[in-house]
Design a protein around this motif. Sequence first.
Motif, PDB file in Angstrom:
ATOM      1  N   THR A  15      29.293   1.401  44.394  1.00 14.61           N
ATOM      2  CA  THR A  15      28.608   1.776  43.161  1.00 14.61           C
ATOM      3  C   THR A  15      28.275   3.258  43.193  1.00 14.61           C
ATOM      4  OG1 THR A  15      27.695  -0.437  42.941  1.00 14.61           O
ATOM      5  CG2 THR A  15      26.595   1.309  41.714  1.00 14.61           C
ATOM      6  N   PHE A  16      27.803   3.748  44.331  1.00 16.54           N
ATOM      7  CA  PHE A  16      27.494   5.172  44.456  1.00 16.54           C
ATOM      8  C   PHE A  16      28.758   5.999  44.278  1.00 16.54           C
ATOM      9  CE2 PHE A  16      27.134   9.054  46.970  1.00 16.54           C
ATOM     10  CZ  PHE A  16      26.068   9.647  46.323  1.00 16.54           C
ATOM     11  N   ASP A  17      29.870   5.550  44.890  1.00 13.79           N
ATOM     12  CA  ASP A  17      31.136   6.281  44.749  1.00 13.79           C
ATOM     13  C   ASP A  17      31.545   6.352  43.287  1.00 13.79           C
ATOM     14  OD1 ASP A  17      31.302   6.679  47.459  1.00 13.79           O
ATOM     15  OD2 ASP A  17      32.764   5.076  47.805  1.00 13.79           O
ATOM     16  N   ARG A  18      31.415   5.254  42.562  1.00 17.39           N
ATOM     17  CA  ARG A  18      31.775   5.252  41.141  1.00 17.39           C
ATOM     18  C   ARG A  18      30.872   6.199  40.355  1.00 17.39           C
ATOM     19  NH1 ARG A  18      31.898  -0.983  41.034  1.00 17.39           N
ATOM     20  NH2 ARG A  18      33.783  -1.359  42.202  1.00 17.39           N
ATOM     21  N   PHE A  19      29.576   6.181  40.679  1.00 18.47           N
ATOM     22  CA  PHE A  19      28.653   7.083  39.998  1.00 18.47           C
ATOM     23  C   PHE A  19      29.006   8.533  40.297  1.00 18.47           C
ATOM     24  CE2 PHE A  19      24.786   9.656  39.964  1.00 18.47           C
ATOM     25  CZ  PHE A  19      24.411   9.492  38.646  1.00 18.47           C
ATOM     26  N   ALA A  20      29.304   8.829  41.559  1.00 19.55           N
ATOM     27  CA  ALA A  20      29.674  10.190  41.946  1.00 19.55           C
ATOM     28  C   ALA A  20      30.956  10.620  41.228  1.00 19.55           C
ATOM     29  CB  ALA A  20      29.838  10.288  43.456  1.00 19.55           C
ATOM     30  N   ASP A  21      31.923   9.696  41.136  1.00 22.81           N
ATOM     31  CA  ASP A  21      33.170  10.007  40.424  1.00 22.81           C
ATOM     32  C   ASP A  21      32.899  10.271  38.942  1.00 22.81           C
ATOM     33  OD1 ASP A  21      34.574   9.666  42.772  1.00 22.81           O
ATOM     34  OD2 ASP A  21      35.271   7.640  42.282  1.00 22.81           O
ATOM     35  N   LEU A  22      32.061   9.436  38.347  1.00 23.96           N
ATOM     36  CA  LEU A  22      31.724   9.616  36.936  1.00 23.96           C
ATOM     37  C   LEU A  22      31.004  10.939  36.711  1.00 23.96           C
ATOM     38  CD1 LEU A  22      31.573   8.595  34.035  1.00 23.96           C
ATOM     39  CD2 LEU A  22      29.478   7.369  34.670  1.00 23.96           C
ATOM     40  N   LYS A  23      30.063  11.268  37.584  1.00 24.12           N
ATOM     41  CA  LYS A  23      29.337  12.530  37.465  1.00 24.12           C
ATOM     42  C   LYS A  23      30.290  13.712  37.601  1.00 24.12           C
ATOM     43  CE  LYS A  23      25.471  15.220  39.217  1.00 24.12           C
ATOM     44  NZ  LYS A  23      26.147  16.445  38.886  1.00 24.12           N
ATOM     45  N   ALA A  24      31.211  13.639  38.543  1.00 19.99           N
ATOM     46  CA  ALA A  24      32.190  14.719  38.717  1.00 19.99           C
ATOM     47  C   ALA A  24      33.059  14.864  37.467  1.00 19.99           C
ATOM     48  CB  ALA A  24      33.058  14.451  39.950  1.00 19.99           C
ATOM     49  N   TYR A  25      33.469  13.729  36.888  1.00 27.44           N
ATOM     50  CA  TYR A  25      34.276  13.767  35.663  1.00 27.44           C
ATOM     51  C   TYR A  25      33.494  14.420  34.524  1.00 27.44           C
ATOM     52  CZ  TYR A  25      36.709  12.227  31.490  1.00 27.44           C
ATOM     53  OH  TYR A  25      37.327  12.209  30.277  1.00 27.44           O
ATOM     54  N   ILE A  26      32.242  14.023  34.362  1.00 27.51           N
ATOM     55  CA  ILE A  26      31.413  14.599  33.302  1.00 27.51           C
ATOM     56  C   ILE A  26      31.213  16.091  33.533  1.00 27.51           C
ATOM     57  CG2 ILE A  26      29.072  14.609  32.329  1.00 27.51           C
ATOM     58  CD1 ILE A  26      29.096  11.522  32.781  1.00 27.51           C
ATOM     59  N   ASP A  27      30.977  16.494  34.773  1.00 33.04           N
ATOM     60  CA  ASP A  27      30.809  17.918  35.082  1.00 33.04           C
ATOM     61  C   ASP A  27      32.072  18.699  34.743  1.00 33.04           C
ATOM     62  OD1 ASP A  27      28.228  17.474  35.948  1.00 33.04           O
ATOM     63  OD2 ASP A  27      28.752  17.486  38.089  1.00 33.04           O
ATOM     64  N   ARG A  28      33.243  18.160  35.100  1.00 38.92           N
ATOM     65  CA  ARG A  28      34.506  18.849  34.781  1.00 38.92           C
ATOM     66  C   ARG A  28      34.711  18.926  33.268  1.00 38.92           C
ATOM     67  NH1 ARG A  28      36.440  15.579  38.837  1.00 38.92           N
ATOM     68  NH2 ARG A  28      37.461  14.229  37.308  1.00 38.92           N
ATOM     69  N   PHE A  29      34.420  17.832  32.579  1.00 40.49           N
ATOM     70  CA  PHE A  29      34.565  17.814  31.125  1.00 40.49           C
ATOM     71  C   PHE A  29      33.660  18.871  30.495  1.00 40.49           C
ATOM     72  CE2 PHE A  29      33.251  16.363  26.926  1.00 40.49           C
ATOM     73  CZ  PHE A  29      34.475  16.155  26.322  1.00 40.49           C
ATOM     74  N   TRP A  30      32.411  18.954  30.940  1.00 40.75           N
ATOM     75  CA  TRP A  30      31.452  19.923  30.421  1.00 40.75           C
ATOM     76  C   TRP A  30      31.939  21.344  30.689  1.00 40.75           C
ATOM     77  CZ3 TRP A  30      27.830  20.241  27.005  1.00 40.75           C
ATOM     78  CH2 TRP A  30      26.891  21.245  27.059  1.00 40.75           C
ATOM     79  N   ASP A  31      32.379  21.599  31.926  1.00 38.04           N
ATOM     80  CA  ASP A  31      32.876  22.935  32.273  1.00 38.04           C
ATOM     81  C   ASP A  31      34.091  23.307  31.425  1.00 38.04           C
ATOM     82  OD1 ASP A  31      30.883  23.163  34.174  1.00 38.04           O
ATOM     83  OD2 ASP A  31      32.200  22.695  35.876  1.00 38.04           O
ATOM     84  N   ASP A  32      35.021  22.364  31.276  1.00 32.56           N
ATOM     85  CA  ASP A  32      36.215  22.623  30.464  1.00 32.56           C
ATOM     86  C   ASP A  32      35.842  22.883  29.007  1.00 32.56           C
ATOM     87  OD1 ASP A  32      37.717  22.246  32.743  1.00 32.56           O
ATOM     88  OD2 ASP A  32      38.435  20.250  32.169  1.00 32.56           O
ATOM     89  N   SER A  33      34.891  22.114  28.494  1.00 32.71           N
ATOM     90  CA  SER A  33      34.464  22.287  27.098  1.00 32.71           C
ATOM     91  C   SER A  33      33.827  23.656  26.893  1.00 32.71           C
ATOM     92  CB  SER A  33      33.458  21.200  26.706  1.00 32.71           C
ATOM     93  OG  SER A  33      34.068  19.937  26.756  1.00 32.71           O
ATOM     94  N   LEU A  34      32.995  24.066  27.827  1.00 31.82           N
ATOM     95  CA  LEU A  34      32.363  25.385  27.715  1.00 31.82           C
ATOM     96  C   LEU A  34      33.396  26.497  27.792  1.00 31.82           C
ATOM     97  CD1 LEU A  34      29.125  24.930  29.836  1.00 31.82           C
ATOM     98  CD2 LEU A  34      29.324  25.068  27.353  1.00 31.82           C
ATOM     99  N   LEU A  35      34.379  26.325  28.655  1.00 33.63           N
ATOM    100  CA  LEU A  35      35.432  27.339  28.777  1.00 33.63           C
ATOM    101  C   LEU A  35      36.234  27.446  27.485  1.00 33.63           C
ATOM    102  CD1 LEU A  35      36.918  29.373  30.521  1.00 33.63           C
ATOM    103  CD2 LEU A  35      38.326  27.504  31.379  1.00 33.63           C
ATOM    104  N   LEU A  36      36.588  26.301  26.900  1.00 32.64           N
ATOM    105  CA  LEU A  36      37.321  26.319  25.625  1.00 32.64           C
ATOM    106  C   LEU A  36      36.483  26.955  24.519  1.00 32.64           C
ATOM    107  CD1 LEU A  36      38.972  22.783  25.698  1.00 32.64           C
ATOM    108  CD2 LEU A  36      40.125  25.001  25.922  1.00 32.64           C
ATOM    109  N   LEU A  37      35.210  26.660  24.485  1.00 41.38           N
ATOM    110  CA  LEU A  37      34.323  27.251  23.484  1.00 41.38           C
ATOM    111  C   LEU A  37      34.229  28.762  23.665  1.00 41.38           C
ATOM    112  CD1 LEU A  37      32.392  26.727  21.137  1.00 41.38           C
ATOM    113  CD2 LEU A  37      30.582  26.360  22.822  1.00 41.38           C
TER     114      LEU A  37
END
Length: 59
Positions: A15-37
């Motif tokens: 469960t922790f691994d899945r949460f960590a993976d999800l958090k990493a995905y959200i962080d990458r998505f946020w970073d990519d979105s900010l870069l595109l903006l």
Amino acid sequence: MLIIKLIGDFHRERTFDRFADLKAYIDRFWDDSLLLLKEAAEEEEERRQRNRESIESDQ
């Protein structure tokens, strides 16, 4: 009893691994979105600057 504890520990770890993976995905998505903006804002500023220069040269 030991087997049940091991299964519980494994489940919590997964469960922790899945949460960590999800958090990493959200962080990458946020970073990519900010870069595109940022890139879009820079392109818009360059377009506006070219338009200003074009208007000034026409006068």
